[in-house]
Enzyme design. Structure first.
Site, PDB file in Angstrom:
ATOM      1  N   GLN A  70     -42.921  33.036  83.497  1.00  0.00           N
ATOM      2  CA  GLN A  70     -43.501  33.592  84.264  1.00  0.00           C
ATOM      3  C   GLN A  70     -43.158  35.275  84.140  1.00  0.00           C
ATOM      4  OE1 GLN A  70     -43.397  31.903  87.890  1.00  0.00           O
ATOM      5  NE2 GLN A  70     -43.469  33.787  88.582  1.00  0.00           N
TER       6      GLN A  70
ATOM      7  N   LYS B   4     -41.837  25.332  90.919  1.00  0.00           N
ATOM      8  CA  LYS B   4     -43.117  24.901  90.006  1.00  0.00           C
ATOM      9  C   LYS B   4     -42.313  23.487  89.670  1.00  0.00           C
ATOM     10  CE  LYS B   4     -45.238  29.462  88.865  1.00  0.00           C
ATOM     11  NZ  LYS B   4     -45.332  30.947  88.838  1.00  0.00           N
TER      12      LYS B   4
ATOM     13  N   ASP C 134     -51.694  29.072  82.312  1.00  0.00           N
ATOM     14  CA  ASP C 134     -51.871  29.874  83.215  1.00  0.00           C
ATOM     15  C   ASP C 134     -53.335  30.475  83.229  1.00  0.00           C
ATOM     16  OD1 ASP C 134     -50.454  30.687  85.472  1.00  0.00           O
ATOM     17  OD2 ASP C 134     -48.704  31.571  83.748  1.00  0.00           O
TER      18      ASP C 134
HETATM   19  N1  GUN Z   1     -46.047  35.559  88.584  1.00  0.00           N
HETATM   20  C1  GUN Z   1     -46.709  35.254  90.296  1.00  0.00           C
HETATM   21  N2  GUN Z   1     -47.297  33.864  90.032  1.00  0.00           N
HETATM   22  C2  GUN Z   1     -46.962  34.372  88.646  1.00  0.00           C
HETATM   23  C3  GUN Z   1     -47.962  33.219  88.314  1.00  0.00           C
HETATM   24  O1  GUN Z   1     -48.597  32.332  88.791  1.00  0.00           O
HETATM   25  N3  GUN Z   1     -47.966  32.463  86.717  1.00  0.00           N
HETATM   26  C4  GUN Z   1     -46.941  33.316  85.877  1.00  0.00           C
HETATM   27  N4  GUN Z   1     -46.739  33.313  84.937  1.00  0.00           N
HETATM   28  N5  GUN Z   1     -46.435  34.511  86.490  1.00  0.00           N
HETATM   29  C5  GUN Z   1     -46.931  34.364  87.974  1.00  0.00           C
END
Ligand code: GUN
Length: 306
Positions: free
Chosen positions: A97, A53, A120
């Site tokens: 996350q 990311k 998100d």
């Molecule tokens: N863990 C796995 N995929 C994601 C996501 O798209 N966002 C977040 N915040 N955590 C994740």
């Protein structure tokens, strides 16, 4: 007949290019978007996602930083950090996350994120707006799936769509997005009776159950579009040999890394029945990060009145 393979990379590249242009516009106004990522603990998969990311942000010109917190971080410390990021006018997006290490509960902390910075799309305000058909921030993976379906020219209106999985992050928002596009949507899960029969009614089947190769040929209607959101680490050589017979690349990967990534769909069998299908890896995966970049720019524009 073998299905058309839907790869997300080209669609993701187009989204990134669009986002990069939007970032340039904001930067020219002195408003370069800024994303703050919070990673608690040292789960290797989460660490790898967070790294990707950050790199993707850099590539399109978004400012980003990751807060690495130890697994023992207390609730007060985590909520304090979220509060500071909420209060910082220079921060456009906050991404916590998931999953959080025990005993921290993801829901508790997602609820603390300012909805205007919730890139998100997991805050109850944004979930509610999505389900009312007036989305602001949509969870990145299901948003990416819709982009992929559109780019492949899949007609959603009036089609039978089945979503396998009811997570907050994929299954539920996926169902809402398909419904908003006038599909007739069924959501299945681990307790659904006659799962194969329900899935095999789908013109569009989205598998997001988190179970390797759960969807086999008998879950797929001939000619259906099969979207595989699953990412499962499989370490069992016998299972890998059964899922990918005569595939030396998979065997080599298993030998080298100790695992290979398998979707929720038995790709080898399902592709013989489906009309179109996404591979794992290389299908939906690239679109998730592209969605995050788009949401971050959306947050910056809205917050900064552009
Ligand atoms: N863990 C796995 N995929 C994601 C996501 O798209 N966002 C977040 N915040 N955590 C994740």
């Amino acid at each position: 007949m073998s299905a058309r393979i839907l790869e997300g990379a080209a669609v993701a590249a187009a989204i990134r290019e669009r986002v990069a242009g939007q970032v340039r516009e904001l930067s020219a106004l002195g408003m370069t978007p800024r994303l703050e990522v919070i990673l608690v603990g040292d789960d290797p998969a989460s660490r790898s996602y967070v790294g990707s990311k950050g790199k993707a942000c850099q590539q399109v010109g978004i400012r980003s930083a990751t807060h690495f917190l130890p697994a023992e971080t207390g609730a007060d410390e985590l909520s304090g950090l979220i509060g500071r990021l909420n209060a910082d006018p220079d921060v456009d997006g906050i991404l916590l996350q998931l999953p959080l290490p025990k005993p921290l509960d993801g829901r508790t902390f997602l609820d603390l994120v300012d909805p205007s910075k919730d890139v998100d799309g997991l805050h109850p305000v944004n979930v509610g707006l999505l389900h009312q058909g007036r989305p602001v921030f949509v969870p990145c993976t299901p948003a990416g799936v819709i982009e992929l379906l559109d780019s492949a020219g899949v007609a959603l209106q009036g089609c039978r769509a089945v979503v396998l999985g009811r997570s907050e992050i994929v299954g539920k928002p996926m169902a809402a997005l398909l419904l908003a596009r006038h599909a007739t949507v069924t959501v299945c899960h681990s307790r659904t009776r006659g799962l194969a029969a329900v899935c095999s009614e789908a013109d569009v089947l989205v598998a997001a159950a988190g179970k390797a190769a759960l969807v086999t040929a008998d879950h797929v209607k001939p000619g259906a579009v099969v979207i595989d959101v699953g990412v499962n680490r499989v370490e069992d050589p016998a299972l890998v040999a059964r899922l990918y017979p005569g595939d030396p690349e998979r065997q080599a990967q298993l030998a080298k890394r100790g695992y290979t990534l398998v979707g929720d769909v038995d790709f080898t069998r399902a592709r013989e029945v489906a009309g179109a299908i996404t591979p794992v890896p290389g299908g939906v995966g690239p679109l998730t990060i592209a969605g995050l970049l788009q949401n971050t720019v959306t947050a910056a524009r809205r917050r900064r009145g552009v």
